[in-house]
Design an enzyme around this catalytic site. Sequence first.
Site, PDB file in Angstrom:
ATOM      1  N   CYS A  89      10.720  -8.696   6.992  1.00 10.84           N
ATOM      2  CA  CYS A  89      11.523  -7.852   6.104  1.00 10.84           C
ATOM      3  C   CYS A  89      12.786  -7.357   6.806  1.00 10.84           C
ATOM      4  O   CYS A  89      12.915  -7.424   8.017  1.00 10.84           O
ATOM      5  CB  CYS A  89      10.703  -6.661   5.620  1.00 10.84           C
ATOM      6  SG  CYS A  89       9.335  -7.116   4.521  1.00 10.84           S
TER       7      CYS A  89
ATOM      8  N   HIS B 115      13.831  -2.697   2.803  1.00  9.30           N
ATOM      9  CA  HIS B 115      13.172  -1.409   2.622  1.00  9.30           C
ATOM     10  C   HIS B 115      13.606  -0.413   3.679  1.00  9.30           C
ATOM     11  O   HIS B 115      14.269  -0.764   4.667  1.00  9.30           O
ATOM     12  CB  HIS B 115      11.647  -1.573   2.649  1.00  9.30           C
ATOM     13  CG  HIS B 115      11.105  -2.109   3.946  1.00  9.30           C
ATOM     14  ND1 HIS B 115      10.922  -1.317   5.067  1.00  9.30           N
ATOM     15  CD2 HIS B 115      10.695  -3.360   4.299  1.00  9.30           C
ATOM     16  CE1 HIS B 115      10.431  -2.049   6.046  1.00  9.30           C
ATOM     17  NE2 HIS B 115      10.289  -3.298   5.614  1.00  9.30           N
TER      18      HIS B 115
END
Length: 217
Positions: free
Chosen positions: A193, A177
């Site tokens: 992440c 992301h």
Amino acid sequence: MTPKNPVSRRKFLSTSMALGAAGLAAPAIAQGIDPYTGQALQSTGAAGATPDAGMVQYDTNQDSRRNISSFRMQDWQPYFSDLTNGAILVDLTSRALHYWSEDQTVYKLFPTSVPVSPDLTRTGRTEIIKKVKGPTWSPTPEMKKRNPEWPDFVPAGPDNPLGTHALWLSWQYYRIHGTHDTRKIGRKSSNGCIGLYNEHIQQLYDLTTIGTQVLLI
């Protein structure tokens, strides 16, 4: 320890541009205010996981370099048997993401943030199962347990920890992301992440499909 030859952010960006991210303007200045508390963001050497939102908790004395020496172009063949649906290689050591298109006409190399500790790091093969423009964000149960003061939900927008675009992986809670806090890029600064500059995740979002192969090493 301070590195002998510290690399400036300007030099880091120019290197990444030369190796496949050419043509982009420099990312926006890092967000200086914690969207949840309204307080100025400060680095801290506190133990525990660094959240993907709110206060940035990396140790600047320990982890200030950007791994330029290993930030280099890669060939896809040692890592994938083919390029069906395209392929993404995330190198956690060099903190770099490599992308190859299925027809081999596009290759991109982007700097990333990576998980802050081994217990939050996952490696192996997965794939993109969902693509979201303007993602919302909710802390995982473990994040909420560690940080009960965090909100249960953050809508899409400039304060969202997932930035402007997000790619869902088949592993639960794992994403590739964007981020509005550009200081995280090139550092161990996430809960698991992989983070990119918003300018770069937008490119990757447009290039990938559902089913794009992903390998984290």
